[in-house]
Design a protein around this motif. Structure first.
Motif, PDB file in Angstrom:
ATOM      1  N   HIS A 181     -42.911  10.297  -4.119  1.00 46.64           N
ATOM      2  CA  HIS A 181     -43.195  10.392  -5.554  1.00 46.64           C
ATOM      3  C   HIS A 181     -43.887   9.137  -6.082  1.00 46.64           C
ATOM      4  O   HIS A 181     -43.777   8.050  -5.500  1.00 46.64           O
ATOM      5  N   TYR A 215     -30.049  10.370  -6.741  1.00 46.38           N
ATOM      6  CA  TYR A 215     -31.264   9.956  -6.032  1.00 46.38           C
ATOM      7  C   TYR A 215     -30.972   8.683  -5.259  1.00 46.38           C
ATOM      8  O   TYR A 215     -30.416   7.717  -5.809  1.00 46.38           O
ATOM      9  N   VAL A 275     -28.526   6.698  -9.352  1.00 47.82           N
ATOM     10  CA  VAL A 275     -28.709   6.213  -7.978  1.00 47.82           C
ATOM     11  C   VAL A 275     -27.453   6.514  -7.159  1.00 47.82           C
ATOM     12  O   VAL A 275     -26.330   6.232  -7.584  1.00 47.82           O
ATOM     13  N   GLY A 277     -37.678   8.678  -1.308  1.00 45.95           N
ATOM     14  CA  GLY A 277     -36.248   8.722  -1.581  1.00 45.95           C
ATOM     15  C   GLY A 277     -35.653  10.044  -1.149  1.00 45.95           C
ATOM     16  O   GLY A 277     -36.339  10.903  -0.594  1.00 45.95           O
ATOM     17  N   TRP A 316     -41.795  17.744  -8.678  1.00 42.77           N
ATOM     18  CA  TRP A 316     -42.416  16.570  -8.071  1.00 42.77           C
ATOM     19  C   TRP A 316     -43.717  16.916  -7.338  1.00 42.77           C
ATOM     20  O   TRP A 316     -44.030  16.357  -6.299  1.00 42.77           O
ATOM     21  N   TYR A 351     -47.091   5.507  -3.431  1.00 45.05           N
ATOM     22  CA  TYR A 351     -45.970   6.432  -3.314  1.00 45.05           C
ATOM     23  C   TYR A 351     -44.686   5.719  -2.895  1.00 45.05           C
ATOM     24  O   TYR A 351     -44.709   4.798  -2.079  1.00 45.05           O
ATOM     25  N   LYS A 352     -43.577   6.197  -3.447  1.00 46.32           N
ATOM     26  CA  LYS A 352     -42.243   5.761  -3.051  1.00 46.32           C
ATOM     27  C   LYS A 352     -41.545   6.916  -2.335  1.00 46.32           C
ATOM     28  O   LYS A 352     -41.930   8.071  -2.487  1.00 46.32           O
ATOM     29  N   ARG A 359     -35.891  15.186   0.779  1.00 52.86           N
ATOM     30  CA  ARG A 359     -36.667  13.949   0.727  1.00 52.86           C
ATOM     31  C   ARG A 359     -37.800  14.123  -0.266  1.00 52.86           C
ATOM     32  O   ARG A 359     -38.363  15.210  -0.406  1.00 52.86           O
ATOM     33  N   PRO A 391     -32.931   5.808  -3.293  1.00 51.70           N
ATOM     34  CA  PRO A 391     -34.230   5.250  -2.906  1.00 51.70           C
ATOM     35  C   PRO A 391     -34.210   4.765  -1.470  1.00 51.70           C
ATOM     36  O   PRO A 391     -33.180   4.295  -0.967  1.00 51.70           O
ATOM     37  N   PRO A 421     -36.369   2.199   0.226  1.00 54.59           N
ATOM     38  CA  PRO A 421     -37.442   1.198   0.208  1.00 54.59           C
ATOM     39  C   PRO A 421     -37.925   0.778   1.590  1.00 54.59           C
ATOM     40  O   PRO A 421     -38.956   0.127   1.722  1.00 54.59           O
ATOM     41  N   GLU A 444     -40.994   7.312 -11.656  1.00 51.55           N
ATOM     42  CA  GLU A 444     -39.603   6.951 -11.469  1.00 51.55           C
ATOM     43  C   GLU A 444     -38.716   8.201 -11.520  1.00 51.55           C
ATOM     44  O   GLU A 444     -38.978   9.132 -12.279  1.00 51.55           O
ATOM     45  N   ILE A 445     -37.666   8.206 -10.725  1.00 49.00           N
ATOM     46  CA  ILE A 445     -36.702   9.295 -10.715  1.00 49.00           C
ATOM     47  C   ILE A 445     -35.551   8.923 -11.647  1.00 49.00           C
ATOM     48  O   ILE A 445     -34.994   7.832 -11.549  1.00 49.00           O
TER      49      ILE A 445
END
Length: 293
Positions: free
Chosen positions: A158, A3, A166, A101, A139, A98-99, A155, A5, A7, A161-162
């Motif tokens: 979510h 995954y 990373v 990634g 998800w 929402y985030k 993409r 991220p 940001p 947390e995934i």
């Protein structure tokens, strides 16, 4: 599988009975594609047909999520508010909820095979076959294959947390660049860049059949040109490439373009197609023009 991220990305939620019609009238892609696919990639242009913003649109329940660069998020909200006038569309920044990634396959062969003719486009995919279906359920359906290119993975928008490890964003960037997929905020310039010169049509960001939208007449006129004066190319340097904006010159010391985003010794460059492209240099580094589409 890992995954990555993002940001630098934010999410805007749009809803209301006029949302689809509103977006259809202003974006470069066809919103009705969401009837048959999870997401579309699109741009918003100025009336002169030049780039303002690029983003993904994802339908989720009663909402259409707009996933975009954080640096442009408030500008996009203000622009949408201005354009919607009396239409029944509500617009809200939901980036605190929402985030964003990417699920990306890092267990792959080297992504930069170089032959005697230069870099070849990557042929692998960014996700493992079968992963998409299971992950969409996992998800809550806010997951989609990147519509720009199959190598760019899935993409995810979510809340939770995934747990996957990373991944390496630099490797992701190398795959993006190697497949000639521009990053709008990095590679294009607001109120200056024409999307077709940056191969946005090849990245599935433009519909030529949907009808009118802001800047559509210019896009169609440019599309009828047999040769673009400037065009995006994949390039390879004999060393690590310099920063975005570095000018590129030819053997006659003529300025013929500039570098855009890069990863180590490969990058994207906007080059003048009407000048000699032999023996190119970027701040003293020899650059081989390798590929365009």
């Amino acid at each position: 599988m890992s995954y990555i991220p993002l940001p630098n990305r934010g999410v805007i939620a749009l809803h209301g009975p006029d949302t689809r019609a509103f977006l259809q009238d202003i974006i470069t892609n066809d919103i009705n594609k969401l009837d048959s696919q999870n997401a579309i990639y699109s741009l918003l242009l100025n009336p002169q047909g030049k780039y303002l913003y690029d983003f993904f649109l994802i339908e989720h329940g009663k909402y259409i999520f707009l996933e975009c660069e954080n640096i442009y998020l408030q500008q996009i909200i203000e622009k949408l508010d201005l354009l919607k006038t009396y239409l029944r569309v509500k617009i809200k920044d939901v980036s605190m909820i929402y985030k964003v990634g990417v699920l990306f396959n890092t267990e792959l062969p080297p992504v930069i095979p170089v032959s005697n003719t230069g870099i070849q486009p990557a042929s692998h995919t960014g996700i493992t076959p079968g992963l998409l279906d299971s992950s969409v359920t996992r998800w809550n359906d806010i997951a989609f294959q990147d519509p720009r290119h199959k190598s760019l993975g899935m993409r995810i928008i979510h809340k939770d947390e995934i747990k996957e490890p990373v991944g390496d964003f630099a490797q992701y960037e190398r795959v993006r660049i190697q497949n000639l997929v521009p990053d709008g905020a990095k590679d294009m310039v607001q109120n200056s860049s024409f999307p077709l010169q940056f191969l946005i049509d090849k990245a599935n960001g433009i519909s030529f059949n949907k009808g009118c939208y802001i800047g559509q007449e210019v896009v169609n006129r440019v599309s009828r040109q047999e040769i673009f004066r400037r065009k995006l190319y994949l390039v390879e340097g004999n060393s690590i490439l310099p920063d975005i904006g570095t000018k590129i010159t030819n053997e006659n010391n003529e300025e013929i373009g500039e570098l855009r985003s890069s990863a180590d010794n490969i990058g994207l460059a906007l080059l003048n197609t009407q000048k000699s492209q032999g023996n190119l240099y970027a701040d003293g580094i020899y650059v081989l023009r390798c590929l365009s589409l």
